[in-house]
Design a protein around this motif. Sequence first.
Motif, short mmCIF file in Angstrom:
data_model
loop_
_atom_site.label_atom_id
_atom_site.label_comp_id
_atom_site.label_asym_id
_atom_site.label_seq_id
_atom_site.Cartn_x
_atom_site.Cartn_y
_atom_site.Cartn_z
N PHE A 213 41.71 -22.38 56.42
CA PHE A 213 40.66 -23.02 57.10
C PHE A 213 41.59 -23.32 58.86
O PHE A 213 42.50 -22.81 58.69
N HIS A 223 40.32 -21.17 51.17
CA HIS A 223 39.63 -21.03 49.61
C HIS A 223 39.01 -19.69 49.62
O HIS A 223 39.24 -18.98 49.83
N ALA A 251 30.96 -24.64 48.54
CA ALA A 251 32.07 -25.68 47.94
C ALA A 251 32.37 -26.01 46.73
O ALA A 251 32.86 -25.57 46.11
N GLN A 254 33.16 -22.75 45.09
CA GLN A 254 34.85 -22.48 45.61
C GLN A 254 36.13 -23.09 44.85
O GLN A 254 36.06 -24.89 44.79
N ARG A 256 39.54 -24.65 46.68
CA ARG A 256 39.92 -24.98 47.99
C ARG A 256 41.73 -25.42 47.63
O ARG A 256 41.83 -26.48 47.30
N TYR A 257 42.33 -24.55 48.44
CA TYR A 257 44.11 -24.91 48.52
C TYR A 257 44.71 -25.34 50.35
O TYR A 257 44.16 -25.46 50.97
N HIS A 258 45.29 -26.79 49.75
CA HIS A 258 45.57 -27.26 50.88
C HIS A 258 46.94 -28.02 51.03
O HIS A 258 47.16 -28.36 49.39
N THR A 267 45.25 -28.81 45.08
CA THR A 267 44.55 -27.44 44.82
C THR A 267 42.22 -28.50 44.79
O THR A 267 42.91 -28.88 43.31
#
Lengths: 375, 375, 375
Positions: A213, A223, A251, A254, A256-258, A267
């Motif tokens: 991102f 992601h 999405a 996917q 998605r890692y934050h 996650t």
Amino acid sequence: MRPAGRARGLPAAAYTSDRVFAFERDRFWRGGWTCLGRADRLAEPGDQAGLDVAGAGVLVVRDAAGRLRTFRNTCRHRGHELVARDCVVRRPTVWCAYHAWVYRLDGTLRNAPRYDPPPDADLDLLPVRSAQWRGWLFADLSGDAPPLPDVVGDLDSVLAPYRPEELRVVASRSYDVAANWKLVVENYLECYHCPSTHPQLSRVQRTEGGESFTPTDGWLGGHLDLRNSANAMSLDGTGPGWTFPRLDEDAARQVRYHLLPPDLFVTATPDHLVTHRLVPVATDRTRVECEWLLPAELVAAGTDPGYAVDFWHTTNRQDWAACESVQRGISGGGYRPGPLAPHEDLLHTFLVRVATAYRTGGPLSPARPTVEPAP
Amino acid sequence: MRPAGRARGLPAAAYTSDRVFAFERDRFWRGGWTCLGRADRLAEPGDQAGLDVAGAGVLVVRDAAGRLRTFRNTCRHRGHELVARDCVVRRPTVWCAYHAWVYRLDGTLRNAPRYDPPPDADLDLLPVRSAQWRGWLFADLSGDAPPLPDVVGDLDSVLAPYRPEELRVVASRSYDVAANWKLVVENYLECYHCPSTHPQLSRVQRTEGGESFTPTDGWLGGHLDLRNSANAMSLDGTGPGWTFPRLDEDAARQVRYHLLPPDLFVTATPDHLVTHRLVPVATDRTRVECEWLLPAELVAAGTDPGYAVDFWHTTNRQDWAACESVQRGISGGGYRPGPLAPHEDLLHTFLVRVATAYRTGGPLSPARPTVEPAP
Amino acid sequence: MRPAGRARGLPAAAYTSDRVFAFERDRFWRGGWTCLGRADRLAEPGDQAGLDVAGAGVLVVRDAAGRLRTFRNTCRHRGHELVARDCVVRRPTVWCAYHAWVYRLDGTLRNAPRYDPPPDADLDLLPVRSAQWRGWLFADLSGDAPPLPDVVGDLDSVLAPYRPEELRVVASRSYDVAANWKLVVENYLECYHCPSTHPQLSRVQRTEGGESFTPTDGWLGGHLDLRNSANAMSLDGTGPGWTFPRLDEDAARQVRYHLLPPDLFVTATPDHLVTHRLVPVATDRTRVECEWLLPAELVAAGTDPGYAVDFWHTTNRQDWAACESVQRGISGGGYRPGPLAPHEDLLHTFLVRVATAYRTGGPLSPARPTVEPAP
């Protein structure tokens, strides 16, 4: 900011020095916003929890109006904890078990027994600044960090389709990891290690081809796609046959890692979230609190969360073993920081931010920088 | 010296700093009189014990004439302990198990094997100053504290009616407490916490309305009355139906608490004594040795001491839990020393003495101050 | 260099100070040759072991040509261990389990996945200087110690009749000793303690009347005779009825003790060797790795090594108990270094060498000193 083989890791002392650890604890954890977990752990007025921010006790209370309030978890008389650490109680007042001092749920002193006249000093509980965001509670022990929304920034809109504020914690697990907290963060920020470290994960998720991102603010993330053969992050790739309804087509396939520095990993998968919250204990020791969050629909439908729990518990243990080996490998004088791989760009961004905070005395979660006007 | 809500506790560092702890260990424990327990633990000539004064080993020996002698518990040759710590043995000589050096019971070297000629240096055991008082043995590692009677002062006459020197230890118990030793002392010096912390104790003893003693010397103490419904400090208020015969009418219905700083608590009830001896281990760790003492008459009559053992073991555990919570509560930066309550006057006296000793380099048990002549 | 009652031990701080320990770890262990154990633990090409030199990880690899190579046990990428500590694996390459970087058995980088172009920096494993001597592998982390043969000196010819390079490890055992490493060394260098500490050993071996060797180099040692009634170092004095064929008449009835500082003890008996390898863990903690070595003839004949294992395991535990008691005895301020006994001349030589290394900055195993030409 691709490191392109030239950028290198931090020197060993960043992971082994007690002085560096004390600096980080004071500046990164106690000097800015840290996550205290889910706000709905305190469901009803009078619910009270004793929590831990990098070794400092925080008391969280849901007051009569249903609002969460946070204080130092320390009686103003002699310092006894008001609620034992890691415990939740429900009581109409805050009550110190040592000498029976009583505080209202808003933190004001109601009664100090056997004082006549009552003590005239201000003896209300010491407030701690706090704020909520999409179901999570945060505290700022310093009191002067930027407003939480400025720190969260556009992570809010990124996570909005998952409606985290409506999810339910269906499982939680605490891990003691014999590694510096930054190694746990670094491990989270790259999937370059997935093929060798996570055979199960690599069967259901692609380990490259994703994107990072480009946040406007202090968070970091990226992601990766589910493999075509898989429908969920589970040991056999099957899931509940349900997808968050607001996700766009990408999405919906996917993972998605934050990372919201310093301590919260979110996650997001197409059907559940898993979070990790770090508590630094010593330069070579970190407690990791992992929670599994499912949408209310699935919980109501009686979905067994075991598919996600088993999967991430397997993955977690693989990660901690790697972090602990790195901790040993960089101790003892034989470590030279190596070049970061192209797939470690997020990790590089994180290390640059740590190094900058070492220099400035930072906290680690800067708010959106003020845009300098053109001259 | 009623604190009246204005006096406050010590700052957090007094309970959390390793440097403060090292100072206290050297000045308060090793720099003055500390209690080694009951002298009759060594009953016969040749009995020898290895004891611990704040991490320093002390050897106690009952010599051929029946007199107790104390030495450093360290062979003059290479430093091996002469009797293992916390052990008692009976032997005609002091014998080092490592190289078989032999000392007489008076500490003089009798034989160093395989020396010819024998070593000409003075290799007698290093004596430690010691003294007894009413059945307890004390050591002064510094060698230059005031005489023990001057430190004990009028506590001697206060305790005389209980004839402590004639009591028998009927039970003992060791506790590891995760709190600074001063928190354990402070907890002993006030019963303000009794109603909330000790429901069992509060059923048999009044928790206010007592008086503090006005000692002429270094000790501190006070007393509280038994409740009318109770005859003894026990879970149900019943006791052996016997009272120390020399007590006056008041004392026969009182529980009397005495602290001889830094380490001995003597709690006197109408029918038994209980003592606590503190051994500081680290800034946040204290070993507490508790002993129950009954008069010989009751022992001879076959009285089961369980009534007192159960009662104080219950009370002890409640106290240690409180002390450990305070230790956690004052760690982590959120503690501001609070105002002391009117019922914490003894505690205040103790803290003033500690603060004074920090300034002067103390010990903590001053002898009777020399009276300044009027000008 | 008989101490004659006038020479004294080191002050207590040498055994209790963290700063002294850090100095010794850096100068004595990481600053010169230390023993990594037997080379034949890695039998075949591709065998790899993760070992520990005073807290620093070392990787030993037997390469395709059958040669042993040693490296820092740290991946050049992010620092993960290449082989887990204390483990041996067999693999055609050195493989990092974290991100799958691959090195050839000669330490050169073969593949860093997903780099395109490959990293252009030198990323071969960091070599560690090593050398072998009569079956043992040694490492020099500093890289600038004198050549190993100069340090071993005439210990080579002294041990030659036992042909250590042909022996087999038939048993091994690891001990955690709560004492400073120097106390373990000192205990090894004198048998003055044997009559009191080792009743079993003293029944089969004389405890005096031996001689110290007069090495030309950095090692130390001495020998003592078997008692007439005994044929081997075993609990009942009986052995396998076999003697190393190259021993002279004296050696065939002697037990010979050799220390190669800082960490290798080689004890040679008429029919077996036993070795101890020290790993310093903290100022008051030492790991001791003990190995029993038997000649191939006895192993082939099916000799049960239990006679030697039981004997030395008994002796070891007696020694560690003594060392741990000394560690306690010299802590706490009551220890004055005592006079060394005539039978402690080797120990005295060792202490003089330690004191000299404190002054010069060490290491502890000097090579043969250059002979100064006469003026």
